[in-house]
Design a protein around this motif. Structure first.
Motif, mmCIF file in Angstrom:
data_model
loop_
_atom_site.group_PDB
_atom_site.id
_atom_site.type_symbol
_atom_site.label_atom_id
_atom_site.label_comp_id
_atom_site.label_asym_id
_atom_site.label_seq_id
_atom_site.Cartn_x
_atom_site.Cartn_y
_atom_site.Cartn_z
ATOM 1 N N PHE A 32 1.060 -1.122 -0.131
ATOM 2 C CA PHE A 32 -0.016 -0.174 -0.123
ATOM 3 C C PHE A 32 0.835 1.433 0.046
ATOM 4 C CE2 PHE A 32 -2.947 2.932 1.542
ATOM 5 C CZ PHE A 32 -4.527 2.747 0.821
ATOM 6 N N GLN A 33 1.665 1.360 0.786
ATOM 7 C CA GLN A 33 2.662 2.511 0.938
ATOM 8 C C GLN A 33 3.565 2.649 -0.257
ATOM 9 O OE1 GLN A 33 2.655 0.080 3.281
ATOM 10 N NE2 GLN A 33 1.264 1.208 4.929
ATOM 11 N N LYS A 34 3.997 1.673 -0.825
ATOM 12 C CA LYS A 34 4.868 1.555 -2.256
ATOM 13 C C LYS A 34 3.871 2.286 -3.275
ATOM 14 C CE LYS A 34 8.801 -1.216 -2.013
ATOM 15 N NZ LYS A 34 9.789 -2.115 -2.586
ATOM 16 N N VAL A 65 4.582 5.520 -5.531
ATOM 17 C CA VAL A 65 4.542 5.621 -7.033
ATOM 18 C C VAL A 65 3.872 6.670 -7.530
ATOM 19 C CG1 VAL A 65 4.088 4.204 -9.112
ATOM 20 C CG2 VAL A 65 5.335 3.030 -7.033
ATOM 21 N N ILE A 66 2.631 6.816 -7.069
ATOM 22 C CA ILE A 66 1.986 7.865 -7.614
ATOM 23 C C ILE A 66 2.434 9.397 -7.213
ATOM 24 C CG2 ILE A 66 -0.454 8.842 -7.523
ATOM 25 C CD1 ILE A 66 -1.603 6.181 -6.949
ATOM 26 N N GLN A 67 2.814 9.241 -5.934
ATOM 27 C CA GLN A 67 3.607 10.715 -5.507
ATOM 28 C C GLN A 67 4.672 11.122 -6.203
ATOM 29 O OE1 GLN A 67 4.031 10.120 -1.359
ATOM 30 N NE2 GLN A 67 1.907 10.257 -0.934
ATOM 31 N N VAL A 68 5.599 10.204 -6.690
ATOM 32 C CA VAL A 68 6.833 10.433 -7.188
ATOM 33 C C VAL A 68 6.603 10.464 -8.665
ATOM 34 C CG1 VAL A 68 8.578 9.389 -5.495
ATOM 35 C CG2 VAL A 68 7.850 8.197 -7.544
ATOM 36 N N GLY A 69 5.638 10.178 -9.227
ATOM 37 C CA GLY A 69 5.357 10.486 -10.531
ATOM 38 C C GLY A 69 5.442 9.196 -11.572
ATOM 39 N N CYS A 70 4.470 8.923 -12.479
ATOM 40 C CA CYS A 70 4.437 7.840 -13.181
ATOM 41 C C CYS A 70 3.555 8.008 -14.562
ATOM 42 C CB CYS A 70 3.883 6.631 -12.481
ATOM 43 S SG CYS A 70 2.179 6.697 -11.631
ATOM 44 N N GLY A 71 3.582 7.094 -15.379
ATOM 45 C CA GLY A 71 2.722 7.202 -16.584
ATOM 46 C C GLY A 71 1.248 7.134 -16.003
ATOM 47 N N ASP A 72 0.242 7.694 -17.011
ATOM 48 C CA ASP A 72 -0.978 7.463 -16.666
ATOM 49 C C ASP A 72 -1.676 6.224 -16.627
ATOM 50 O OD1 ASP A 72 -1.143 10.294 -17.021
ATOM 51 O OD2 ASP A 72 -1.648 10.465 -19.013
ATOM 52 N N LYS A 75 -3.391 1.757 -12.930
ATOM 53 C CA LYS A 75 -3.368 0.591 -12.385
ATOM 54 C C LYS A 75 -3.039 0.763 -10.738
ATOM 55 C CE LYS A 75 -2.157 -1.988 -16.504
ATOM 56 N NZ LYS A 75 -1.077 -2.779 -17.177
ATOM 57 N N ALA A 76 -2.007 1.560 -10.450
ATOM 58 C CA ALA A 76 -1.760 1.843 -9.093
ATOM 59 C C ALA A 76 -2.790 2.132 -8.254
ATOM 60 C CB ALA A 76 -0.634 2.683 -8.683
ATOM 61 N N THR A 77 -3.744 3.085 -8.911
ATOM 62 C CA THR A 77 -4.978 3.520 -8.156
ATOM 63 C C THR A 77 -5.933 2.395 -8.006
ATOM 64 O OG1 THR A 77 -4.580 5.913 -9.125
ATOM 65 C CG2 THR A 77 -6.806 5.189 -8.118
ATOM 66 N N GLU A 78 -6.229 1.694 -9.067
ATOM 67 C CA GLU A 78 -7.293 0.654 -8.835
ATOM 68 C C GLU A 78 -6.573 -0.278 -7.902
ATOM 69 O OE1 GLU A 78 -9.372 -2.562 -11.825
ATOM 70 O OE2 GLU A 78 -7.688 -1.289 -12.653
ATOM 71 N N LEU A 79 -5.502 -0.639 -7.826
ATOM 72 C CA LEU A 79 -4.848 -1.808 -6.844
ATOM 73 C C LEU A 79 -5.172 -1.193 -5.321
ATOM 74 C CD1 LEU A 79 -3.583 -4.420 -6.652
ATOM 75 C CD2 LEU A 79 -1.390 -3.527 -7.034
ATOM 76 N N LEU A 80 -4.810 0.186 -5.174
ATOM 77 C CA LEU A 80 -5.049 0.699 -4.032
ATOM 78 C C LEU A 80 -6.383 0.623 -3.366
ATOM 79 C CD1 LEU A 80 -3.007 3.933 -4.221
ATOM 80 C CD2 LEU A 80 -2.440 2.070 -2.652
ATOM 81 N N LYS A 81 -7.468 0.859 -4.405
ATOM 82 C CA LYS A 81 -8.949 0.564 -4.019
ATOM 83 C C LYS A 81 -9.193 -0.754 -3.571
ATOM 84 C CE LYS A 81 -10.498 3.974 -6.829
ATOM 85 N NZ LYS A 81 -11.478 4.527 -8.220
ATOM 86 N N LEU A 82 -8.404 -1.924 -4.253
ATOM 87 C CA LEU A 82 -8.709 -3.300 -4.001
ATOM 88 C C LEU A 82 -8.176 -3.633 -2.463
ATOM 89 C CD1 LEU A 82 -7.778 -5.044 -7.488
ATOM 90 C CD2 LEU A 82 -10.409 -4.668 -6.256
ATOM 91 N N LEU A 83 -6.969 -2.890 -2.218
ATOM 92 C CA LEU A 83 -6.252 -3.208 -0.905
ATOM 93 C C LEU A 83 -6.987 -2.522 0.214
ATOM 94 C CD1 LEU A 83 -2.698 -2.871 -2.145
ATOM 95 C CD2 LEU A 83 -3.527 -4.859 -1.494
ATOM 96 N N ASN A 84 -7.431 -1.526 -0.051
ATOM 97 C CA ASN A 84 -7.937 -0.356 1.190
ATOM 98 C C ASN A 84 -8.882 -1.274 2.024
ATOM 99 O OD1 ASN A 84 -8.159 2.082 2.387
ATOM 100 N ND2 ASN A 84 -10.146 2.226 1.655
ATOM 101 N N PRO A 85 -9.986 -2.114 1.706
ATOM 102 C CA PRO A 85 -10.912 -2.834 2.770
ATOM 103 C C PRO A 85 -10.057 -3.839 3.487
ATOM 104 C CG PRO A 85 -11.865 -2.843 0.380
ATOM 105 C CD PRO A 85 -10.463 -2.266 0.220
ATOM 106 N N TYR A 86 -8.760 -4.297 3.399
ATOM 107 C CA TYR A 86 -8.066 -5.203 4.022
ATOM 108 C C TYR A 86 -7.114 -4.457 4.780
ATOM 109 C CZ TYR A 86 -10.339 -8.585 0.775
ATOM 110 O OH TYR A 86 -11.023 -9.236 0.060
ATOM 111 N N ARG A 87 -6.948 -3.133 4.717
ATOM 112 C CA ARG A 87 -6.001 -2.586 5.680
ATOM 113 C C ARG A 87 -5.702 -2.770 7.090
ATOM 114 N NH1 ARG A 87 -5.770 3.425 4.203
ATOM 115 N NH2 ARG A 87 -3.746 3.497 5.318
ATOM 116 N N ALA A 88 -6.679 -2.642 7.898
ATOM 117 C CA ALA A 88 -6.793 -2.667 9.186
ATOM 118 C C ALA A 88 -5.992 -3.634 9.834
ATOM 119 C CB ALA A 88 -8.242 -2.914 9.795
ATOM 120 N N GLY A 89 -4.900 -3.067 10.434
ATOM 121 C CA GLY A 89 -3.763 -4.147 11.353
ATOM 122 C C GLY A 89 -2.949 -5.010 10.515
#
Length: 437
Positions: A389-391, A395-402, A407-421
């Motif tokens: 998640f942090q990586k 990736v989005i913060q330091v800059g990448c292609g569209d 893809k990174a944003t979509e993957l973050l959305k998939l990971l978000n519900p499982y983040r707790a702990g």
């Protein structure tokens, strides 16, 4: 002109035969110096303007698109470069006279090959190939190689005057006749072609024929010598990189998949490994699912993970590209999900190797999380546990292609519900991180 500091340094490196001469300033006669580089001329040639230059310097000047004599600004009537043998001998004699000061004698330069000579030898190569005169063709090909070994200028002249097409046509002719009977001349042609890539369309057509492809695969399978294997796989890499249609033709050759996997696993040489992975990358990037399935069934997914984990940058990057390609099919994803190394290795390589490696890693993880059906959610949990998640945020913060950002944003959305702990951060991955995208 006085080049005292240079000669004092040369004297110290000359074995100190005459230590008393170490502080003597050595004057190089002005007419021995190239007007462009201001260095001692090794191969003086005279232009139509009457001014003499060192061949390498004036060729660089002319190849840059200049049409005037650099010393006089006179427009050149022609670009002929006449060797100034008298001046060259004077320079050599001066070098011999001053060898006690560390001056080395300039060797007599070889006369550069001309376009006419190249055209004549190409005609001979084609004629001997049509008649299947193996020894004659071998002799001509070896001559081309000797010319190429003499200078980079010769190589440019050879390539510019159609040598690649002539050699490729000869290769196709001898391969159509019999690989076993003509293997010696076929090896030599591949060796000569090795430094001519990228080749033109005509040469690609000949070298990309089925007979030529089968011949190169034969070298990969049967040759016990590394060089023919290396030349063959490099030629295949160049061909499939230029023409994706050749992938289908190559994939139809019996045993090619097994041969390529074996070359990668054995790691005979770095050049062979890199080229083999590139060929496989183009094969798995095609729309033919049978090709991907064949590599998966050979257990290549696990082999790739080992290579990604322990190989240097360029090989790791290419292997990640192949891995991402295999994860685009169901069987490849299932094989990857069953390997405990998959997620930790992919996450580890994000922001660690290169921008392209990061793209491949994110795409492969997304394929496993989005389309995987085995142990739903397990891959997402595992990715969170190793700091994905942090990586991805970084990736989005330091800059990448569209596309990568999407893809990174979509993957973050998939990971978000499982983040707790479940999150874990490896500080070593972010220490001294520089913006590289």
């Amino acid at each position: 002109m006085v080049l005292g500091w240079r000669r004092r340094r040369s004297a110290r490196h000359a074995g100190n035969k005459h230590p008393g001469n170490a502080d003597v300033d050595l004057v190089i006669p002005n007419h021995f110096l190239c007007p462009i580089s201001l260095d001692l001329m090794k191969d003086p040639v005279t232009l139509s303007s009457g001014i003499t230059y060192d061949r390498e310097s004036i060729e660089t000047w002319l190849e840059a698109g200049n049409f005037m004599c650099p010393a006089t600004n006179q427009i050149l009537r022609n670009f002929d470069q006449i060797p100034n043998h008298t001046l060259r001998k004077m320079i050599q004699e001066w070098c011999v006279e001053n060898q006690n000061y560390g001056v080395e004698r300039i060797p007599t330069p070889r006369t550069p090959v001309t376009p006419v000579e190249v055209s004549e030898i190409c005609f001979g190569v084609k004629a001997s190939a049509q008649l299947l005169e193996q020894l004659r063709c071998l002799e001509l090909v070896q001559k081309i190689e000797r010319w190429g070994d003499e200078s980079e200028r010769n190589r440019r002249c050879i390539v510019a005057n159609g040598a690649a097409a002539a050699l490729a046509a000869a290769f196709d002719a001898f391969a159509n006749d019999s690989v076993e009977r003509n293997y010696r001349v076929l090896e030599e042609i591949l060796s000569a072609l090795n430094w001519m890539f990228p080749i033109d369309a005509e040469a690609q057509n000949f070298l990309g024929s089925l007979a030529s492809l089968r011949c190169m695969v034969w070298f990969l399978r049967c040759s016990d010598i590394i060089l023919p294997k290396q030349n063959s796989i490099i030629a295949l890499k160049e061909l499939v990189s230029c023409d994706q249609q050749l992938v289908e033709k190559l994939s139809e050759i019996e045993g090619i998949n097994e041969i390529l996997v074996e070359l990668v696993r054995k790691q005979i040489s770095q050049a062979i490994t890199k080229a083999s992975i590139v060929v496989i990358f183009h094969m798995v990037s095609s729309s033919n699912e049978k090709i991907k399935l064949a590599f998966v069934k050979m257990g290549f997914v696990s082999s790739l993970l080992e290579i990604i984990f322990e190989s240097e940058k360029s090989i790791c990057e290419r292997a990640l590209g192949v891995f991402e390609g295999l994860c685009s099919c169901k069987e490849g994803r299932e094989e990857a999900q069953s390997n405990a190394l998959t997620v930790p290795v992919l996450v580890k390589k994000i922001l660690r190797v290169s921008e392209l490696a990061t793209v491949f890693s994110i795409s492969a993880i997304l394929n496993l999380c989005k389309y995987g059906r085995r142990d739903e959610g397990r891959v997402l949990v595992e990715a969170l546990q190793v700091g994905a998640f942090q990586k991805l945020l970084l990736v989005i913060q330091v800059g990448c292609g569209d596309e990568t950002k999407e893809k990174a944003t979509e993957l973050l959305k998939l990971l978000n519900p499982y983040r707790a702990g479940l999150e874990c951060i490896e500080s070593v991955d972010f220490k001294n991180l520089k913006r590289s995208f």
